[in-house]
Design a protein around this motif. Structure first.
Motif, PDB file in Angstrom:
ATOM      1  N   ALA A  81     127.379  65.892 -36.974  1.00 56.70           N
ATOM      2  CA  ALA A  81     127.203  66.128 -35.541  1.00 56.70           C
ATOM      3  C   ALA A  81     128.338  65.525 -34.734  1.00 56.70           C
ATOM      4  N   VAL A  82     128.911  64.425 -35.214  1.00 55.85           N
ATOM      5  CA  VAL A  82     130.053  63.816 -34.529  1.00 55.85           C
ATOM      6  C   VAL A  82     131.227  64.786 -34.487  1.00 55.85           C
ATOM      7  N   PHE A  83     131.456  65.488 -35.599  1.00 58.15           N
ATOM      8  CA  PHE A  83     132.553  66.459 -35.651  1.00 58.15           C
ATOM      9  C   PHE A  83     132.339  67.558 -34.603  1.00 58.15           C
ATOM     10  N   ILE A  84     131.111  68.031 -34.493  1.00 56.47           N
ATOM     11  CA  ILE A  84     130.808  69.096 -33.534  1.00 56.47           C
ATOM     12  C   ILE A  84     131.036  68.608 -32.109  1.00 56.47           C
ATOM     13  N   GLY A  85     130.504  67.411 -31.783  1.00 61.07           N
ATOM     14  CA  GLY A  85     130.650  66.879 -30.434  1.00 61.07           C
ATOM     15  C   GLY A  85     132.089  66.612 -30.064  1.00 61.07           C
ATOM     16  N   ALA A  86     132.866  65.992 -30.971  1.00 62.24           N
ATOM     17  CA  ALA A  86     134.272  65.698 -30.692  1.00 62.24           C
ATOM     18  C   ALA A  86     135.085  66.979 -30.548  1.00 62.24           C
ATOM     19  N   PHE A 139     126.035  63.868 -32.131  1.00 61.72           N
ATOM     20  CA  PHE A 139     126.601  64.914 -31.273  1.00 61.72           C
ATOM     21  C   PHE A 139     126.976  64.365 -29.899  1.00 61.72           C
ATOM     22  N   LEU A 140     126.045  63.653 -29.271  1.00 59.02           N
ATOM     23  CA  LEU A 140     126.313  63.116 -27.939  1.00 59.02           C
ATOM     24  C   LEU A 140     127.382  62.029 -27.987  1.00 59.02           C
ATOM     25  N   SER A 141     127.403  61.265 -29.069  1.00 58.80           N
ATOM     26  CA  SER A 141     128.414  60.224 -29.209  1.00 58.80           C
ATOM     27  C   SER A 141     129.808  60.835 -29.323  1.00 58.80           C
ATOM     28  N   GLY A 142     129.939  61.910 -30.071  1.00 60.41           N
ATOM     29  CA  GLY A 142     131.230  62.572 -30.199  1.00 60.41           C
ATOM     30  C   GLY A 142     131.709  63.185 -28.901  1.00 60.41           C
ATOM     31  N   LEU A 143     130.768  63.621 -28.078  1.00 60.33           N
ATOM     32  CA  LEU A 143     131.116  64.303 -26.833  1.00 60.33           C
ATOM     33  C   LEU A 143     131.337  63.349 -25.671  1.00 60.33           C
ATOM     34  N   THR A 144     130.612  62.231 -25.642  1.00 67.11           N
ATOM     35  CA  THR A 144     130.716  61.320 -24.498  1.00 67.11           C
ATOM     36  C   THR A 144     131.272  59.953 -24.863  1.00 67.11           C
ATOM     37  N   HIS A 177     131.865  55.741 -35.049  1.00 69.45           N
ATOM     38  CA  HIS A 177     133.021  55.409 -34.211  1.00 69.45           C
ATOM     39  C   HIS A 177     134.325  55.547 -34.993  1.00 69.45           C
ATOM     40  N   VAL A 178     134.313  55.189 -36.267  1.00 71.49           N
ATOM     41  CA  VAL A 178     135.517  55.332 -37.091  1.00 71.49           C
ATOM     42  C   VAL A 178     135.892  56.804 -37.219  1.00 71.49           C
ATOM     43  N   ILE A 179     134.884  57.650 -37.468  1.00 69.02           N
ATOM     44  CA  ILE A 179     135.136  59.088 -37.586  1.00 69.02           C
ATOM     45  C   ILE A 179     135.662  59.644 -36.263  1.00 69.02           C
ATOM     46  N   LYS A 180     135.058  59.208 -35.164  1.00 70.86           N
ATOM     47  CA  LYS A 180     135.484  59.704 -33.844  1.00 70.86           C
ATOM     48  C   LYS A 180     136.928  59.334 -33.554  1.00 70.86           C
ATOM     49  N   LEU A 181     137.314  58.120 -33.911  1.00 72.15           N
ATOM     50  CA  LEU A 181     138.700  57.712 -33.675  1.00 72.15           C
ATOM     51  C   LEU A 181     139.673  58.637 -34.405  1.00 72.15           C
ATOM     52  N   ALA A 182     139.348  58.958 -35.658  1.00 75.10           N
ATOM     53  CA  ALA A 182     140.208  59.863 -36.423  1.00 75.10           C
ATOM     54  C   ALA A 182     140.254  61.251 -35.783  1.00 75.10           C
ATOM     55  N   LEU A 183     139.106  61.714 -35.298  1.00 72.74           N
ATOM     56  CA  LEU A 183     139.067  63.035 -34.669  1.00 72.74           C
ATOM     57  C   LEU A 183     139.826  63.049 -33.348  1.00 72.74           C
ATOM     58  N   TYR A 184     139.645  62.013 -32.530  1.00 76.28           N
ATOM     59  CA  TYR A 184     140.345  61.963 -31.248  1.00 76.28           C
ATOM     60  C   TYR A 184     141.856  61.949 -31.447  1.00 76.28           C
ATOM     61  N   ILE A 185     142.316  61.236 -32.491  1.00 81.72           N
ATOM     62  CA  ILE A 185     143.748  61.217 -32.789  1.00 81.72           C
ATOM     63  C   ILE A 185     144.236  62.599 -33.193  1.00 81.72           C
ATOM     64  N   SER A 186     143.460  63.269 -34.066  1.00 85.34           N
ATOM     65  CA  SER A 186     143.860  64.606 -34.528  1.00 85.34           C
ATOM     66  C   SER A 186     143.830  65.635 -33.407  1.00 85.34           C
ATOM     67  N   PHE A 187     142.979  65.423 -32.392  1.00 86.56           N
ATOM     68  CA  PHE A 187     142.887  66.354 -31.275  1.00 86.56           C
ATOM     69  C   PHE A 187     143.874  66.026 -30.147  1.00 86.56           C
TER      70      PHE A 187
END
Length: 361
Positions: A81-86, A139-144, A177-187
């Motif tokens: 869900a983090v991947f989807i939200g980010a 999901f909400l964590s990835g988006l907000t 949070h670790v996954i989100k950091l990687a996604l935010y960098i890639s985006f």
């Protein structure tokens, strides 16, 4: 920049320290603060840097109090869900979601005044519901960037102690949070400015963990629960206020009320749309919206053209009431209203005779 960094550090230290007492919520408290120094789409990235450090330190301090029976059912659905939200963060304005989250948080207000039962008021949650909660949190964590307080009620009603809540939430959120950091960098959302402000938030979060280690055992369970609900309501008010103001500014929105003959009129402007709701004491409610001339049927356009005369501008409003559908045409010359025409249409779209009002209107 220096003063902004100092103010951000103070706010981060206070927010993460309060989260020790309130059972979380530092992220939601920091969203509006970071919103003043960063674009709204970069706030989650900066926030994740700080929350990774804070979660890691809390896991170390309260490792023995982690409820792994919750973690193992929460995390599996939260990760995808983090991947989807980010991913959606690149396309969706999170302000709309923050408004919904703010309303949800404020809805906890009645719990502040509920008397605590002498019995152990806990509710066991099924594994399926844990999977659903994990998905929503991810999901909400990835988006907000932060949703801790949104699920505070779940932790409180599940029967966890204050130390277990802090430890279990940190374990649940750390990997996210670790996954989100990687996604935010890639985006491409991780700029140097985001990194700098994120490190400042992280320092505030790490220092607050020392306060948590000392202060949490000295807080009663009753106070912990009430403080948790209070922080949810206050965070909701702050989030709703700030996100609402930003949404109004971004969409050039304006709301006004004014008395008119035989009633009251409310006008709403949203982006390029102009809406009007009018209440007449003897005629009920009317809904009006401004439309382009080309939206009219060809014969209606011809009628307006035949009445234009020396007017250099025509404004068309479509009017809906309980039992009728009509149009109003305003003719302007040099930005001055010179005439107005009302004409109704039948249910089949046929135009009835227009009513010409004098120039004095």
């Amino acid at each position: 920049m220096f003063l902004s960094g100092i103010a951000l550090f103070i706010c981060a230290f206070i927010a993460f320290s309060l989260s020790a007492v309130c059972g979380g919520g530092a992220g939601l408290l920091m969203i509006p603060v970071l919103g003043y120094v960063l674009p709204v789409t970069q706030v989650p990235a900066a926030l994740s840097i700080g929350t990774v450090s804070s979660s890691a330190s809390r896991i170390i301090v309260f490792a023995a109090r982690i409820r792994w029976d919750i973690v193992r059912w929460f995390v599996p659905t939260a990760i995808p869900a983090v991947f989807i939200g980010a991913w959606l963060l690149r396309f969706v304005n999170p302000l709309y979601l923050e408004i919904i989250m703010g309303i949800f948080l404020i809805s906890n207000l009645p719990l502040l005044f509920r008397k605590e039962s002498s019995k152990n008021d806990t509710h066991k949650t099924s594994r399926v519901l844990l999977l659903i909660i994990g998905f929503l949190a991810g999901f909400l964590s990835g988006l907000t960037g932060a949703v801790g307080l949104l699920f505070n009620r779940f932790y409180l009603r599940y029967g966890l102690t204050k130390e277990e809540i802090v430890a279990t939430r940190a374990a649940n959120e750390m990997i996210l949070h670790v996954i989100k950091l990687a996604l935010y960098i890639s985006f491409g959302l991780m700029t140097m400015k985001v990194l700098l402000f994120g490190i400042i938030v992280a320092i505030g979060g790490l220092l607050s963990s020392q306060f948590m280690k000392w202060g949490l055992p000295r807080i009663s369970e009753f106070f912990f629960r009430k403080a948790g609900y209070t922080s949810m309501v206050l965070s909701g008010i702050v989030m709703l206020t700030q996100s609402g103001q930003q949404l109004i500014t971004e969409n050039n929105a304006n709301f006004s009320f004014a008395p008119v003959s035989q009633g009251i009129e409310s006008k709403i402007q949203w982006q390029q749309a102009n809406l009007s709701i009018e209440f007449e004491y003897d005629g009920g409610l009317e809904y009006e919206r401004e439309i382009p001339l080309t939206d009219l049927a060809p014969d209606h356009q011809q009628y307006i053209a035949s009445q234009q005369g020396n007017a250099d501008h025509v404004r068309i409003e479509e009017v809906f009431s309980m039992d009728s559908h009509s149009y109003e045409a305003y003719f302007f010359e040099n930005n001055k209203l010179i005439r107005k025409i009302d004409f109704a249409v039948t249910p089949r779209g046929e135009m009835l005779s227009g009513i010409l009002y004098p120039t004095s209107l």
